[in-house]
Scaffold this motif. Structure first.
Motif, PDB file in Angstrom:
ATOM      1  N   LEU A   1       0.922  -1.165   0.021  1.00  0.00           N
ATOM      2  CA  LEU A   1       0.169   0.107   0.044  1.00  0.00           C
ATOM      3  C   LEU A   1       0.865   1.011   0.025  1.00  0.00           C
ATOM      4  N   ILE A   2       1.988   1.277   0.811  1.00  0.00           N
ATOM      5  CA  ILE A   2       2.681   2.535   0.785  1.00  0.00           C
ATOM      6  C   ILE A   2       4.200   2.215   1.323  1.00  0.00           C
ATOM      7  N   ASP A   3       5.181   3.227   0.802  1.00  0.00           N
ATOM      8  CA  ASP A   3       6.488   3.286   1.513  1.00  0.00           C
ATOM      9  C   ASP A   3       6.652   4.198   2.266  1.00  0.00           C
ATOM     10  N   ALA A   4       6.781   4.276   3.663  1.00  0.00           N
ATOM     11  CA  ALA A   4       6.836   5.330   4.585  1.00  0.00           C
ATOM     12  C   ALA A   4       7.828   5.093   5.611  1.00  0.00           C
ATOM     13  N   PRO A   5       9.087   4.978   5.508  1.00  0.00           N
ATOM     14  CA  PRO A   5       9.979   4.670   6.452  1.00  0.00           C
ATOM     15  C   PRO A   5       9.884   5.611   7.627  1.00  0.00           C
ATOM     16  N   ASP A   6       9.495   6.884   7.236  1.00  0.00           N
ATOM     17  CA  ASP A   6       9.320   7.931   8.276  1.00  0.00           C
ATOM     18  C   ASP A   6       7.807   8.554   8.396  1.00  0.00           C
ATOM     19  N   PRO A   7       7.444   8.802   9.635  1.00  0.00           N
ATOM     20  CA  PRO A   7       6.068   9.427   9.884  1.00  0.00           C
ATOM     21  C   PRO A   7       5.472  10.241   8.759  1.00  0.00           C
ATOM     22  N   VAL A   8       4.344   9.826   8.175  1.00  0.00           N
ATOM     23  CA  VAL A   8       3.585  10.782   7.507  1.00  0.00           C
ATOM     24  C   VAL A   8       2.201  10.831   7.705  1.00  0.00           C
ATOM     25  N   LYS A   9       1.512  12.121   7.359  1.00  0.00           N
ATOM     26  CA  LYS A   9       0.294  12.267   7.635  1.00  0.00           C
ATOM     27  C   LYS A   9      -0.658  12.035   6.638  1.00  0.00           C
ATOM     28  N   GLU A  10      -1.588  11.031   6.747  1.00  0.00           N
ATOM     29  CA  GLU A  10      -2.398  10.699   5.706  1.00  0.00           C
ATOM     30  C   GLU A  10      -3.930  10.434   6.452  1.00  0.00           C
ATOM     31  N   PRO A  11      -4.981  11.093   5.626  1.00  0.00           N
ATOM     32  CA  PRO A  11      -6.403  11.079   6.232  1.00  0.00           C
ATOM     33  C   PRO A  11      -6.899   9.472   5.965  1.00  0.00           C
ATOM     34  N   LEU A  12      -6.349   8.849   4.856  1.00  0.00           N
ATOM     35  CA  LEU A  12      -6.704   7.543   4.282  1.00  0.00           C
ATOM     36  C   LEU A  12      -5.482   7.034   3.694  1.00  0.00           C
ATOM     37  N   LEU A  13      -5.516   5.573   3.714  1.00  0.00           N
ATOM     38  CA  LEU A  13      -4.360   4.797   2.799  1.00  0.00           C
ATOM     39  C   LEU A  13      -4.977   4.366   1.680  1.00  0.00           C
ATOM     40  N   VAL A  14      -4.786   4.820   0.676  1.00  0.00           N
ATOM     41  CA  VAL A  14      -5.291   4.371  -0.794  1.00  0.00           C
ATOM     42  C   VAL A  14      -4.371   3.542  -1.444  1.00  0.00           C
ATOM     43  N   CYS A  15      -4.777   2.510  -2.011  1.00  0.00           N
ATOM     44  CA  CYS A  15      -3.832   1.523  -2.715  1.00  0.00           C
ATOM     45  C   CYS A  15      -3.582   1.965  -4.220  1.00  0.00           C
TER      46      CYS A  15
END
Length: 408
Positions: free
Chosen positions: A109-123
């Motif tokens: 779904l996502i690559d985020a080794p550091d924190p990110v702010k997301e309202p939703l996780l979209v494939c």
């Protein structure tokens, strides 16, 4: 080493006081013993595979400090243990861990080794969208999936807990698929006979260990820095370095040896985990062991969290090292430095930068990890059949006995 961190309104636990008392009172004559650890335990591929299956996939593991993902509405990924994970905090701050795989076709779904702010996780493949509590919120063209129940198609949860300022997860245990009333980080409930999940035992993490870490103020600390080291060594050689104080005056003679009394140490166990204390120069005579700031100035506490995590509580900061074995002779070590608060001045920033450079850059990164790499090369050469352990190194023997027990 620097001005001590003085926890506000905190007191040491009875166990922390007991270890300090042992350091203070145990300076008399001791009867030392010897033991041996076979070199093969660091070299055998079959044993490494068994450790991965029976320990790193079956037991609760420390993923990192709570401070690695401090803010509500954020997420990050973690892949160090081989399982693709997403750590997510919802808008209320509850933290959950899921497999990083869309329930539609398994896409990452996502690559985020550091924190990110997301309202939703979209494939990124077909745009299935998930909330930060793992629920499937929506999908394009839902009429093409007749009878699909979104309530049963949430992300796959990984049983986990957050206690004492640490995040723990049981990576080899799968919970039932999420529904709209999915529980929080403590792990999903068994909601039917057909969806039974093995349960992870977080009792020690949430109980006596959390009490000690709460006393240290771990959950309120700021993550100052983190770095991942790739160490050409078996993971157990790295753990060995934090299970004895015999090397401190020798290996660390140019860095931290001057701060510590040689061999003045104590230890006990919390289930499979080990807890130790080392007295710093100055000694504990006359120190009120219930005076937490005074005790922290003199005693450095270390926790060896089974199977492969080390927490070292220096007077004014904490280092957390998470070992992630990659191969028989290769280990990733993620080092986190936690400090009382975000630096407020240039002077404070300089203070913490120098501490980080000393510990991560030299003591751990060069000296301890370098010694592990040198030891791995020596063992691979066939020079010795077994490691000789003296009287100040018996914590290593105890740790290896715990590994043997875990392997059955």
């Amino acid at each position: 080493m620097n001005a001590p961190f003085e926890p506000r309104r905190r007191t040491p636990t009875a166990a922390q006081i007991a270890l300090a008392a042992q350091c203070r009172d145990g300076g008399g004559p001791r009867q030392f013993i010897r033991s041996r650890v076979p070199a093969s335990v660091y070299l055998c591929p079959d044993r490494f595979a068994a450790e991965q299956a029976r320990m790193f996939s079956a037991l609760p593991l420390v993923i990192g400090p709570s401070a690695m993902l401090p803010d509500p509405g954020t997420l990050m990924t973690h892949d160090g243990f081989g399982a693709p994970l997403i750590l997510m905090r919802d808008r209320q701050g509850a933290l959950r861990i899921f497999l990083n795989a869309c329930r539609h076709r398994g896409t990452r779904l996502i690559d985020a080794p550091d924190p990110v702010k997301e309202p939703l996780l979209v494939c990124p493949y077909h745009a299935w969208a998930y909330a930060l509590d793992g629920r499937l919120k929506g999908l394009p063209r839902p009429e093409t999936f007749p009878g699909l129940d979104k309530g049963t198609m949430g992300l796959v949860p990984v049983p986990a807990t957050e206690a004492g300022g640490l995040i723990w997860a049981a990576l080899g245990i799968r919970g039932p698929k999420m529904d709209s009333a999915a529980p929080g980080i403590r792990g999903p409930e068994k909601n039917s006979a057909s969806q039974r999940a093995e349960t992870a035992d977080f009792a020690l993490a949430e109980g006596p260990l959390a009490a000690d870490f709460d006393a240290l103020g771990l959950g309120d600390m700021h993550l100052y820095a983190r770095r991942t080291h790739r160490v050409a060594s078996n993971w157990k050689l790295i753990m060995d370095a934090f299970l004895e104080s015999y090397h401190v005056q020798r290996l660390h003679q140019d860095t931290i040896a001057k701060f510590f009394e040689d061999g003045v140490t104590s230890g006990d166990t919390v289930g499979p985990h080990m807890r130790s204390a080392v007295a710093r120069v100055g000694g504990l005579d006359g120190v009120d062991l219930a005076d937490w700031p005074a005790l922290r100035r003199i005693v450095t506490y270390a926790y060896q969290l089974f199977p492969g995590t080390v927490l070292v509580a220096s007077p004014d900061y904490v280092n957390l090292m998470v070992l992630m074995p990659q191969a028989v002779g290769e280990t990733l070590v993620e080092d986190f430095m936690l400090i009382p608060e975000r630096p407020q001045t240039d002077k404070a920033e300089d203070h913490w930068r120098r501490s980080w450079e000393l510990l991560d850059g030299r003591v751990f990164g060069v000296e301890d990890f370098g010694a592990a790499e040198a030891g791995q090369k020596g063992l691979e050469s066939g020079a010795i059949e077994a490691l000789e352990l003296g009287g100040l190194e018996q914590g290593i023997r105890a740790f290896h006995e715990t590994v043997e027990a875990a392997l059955g």
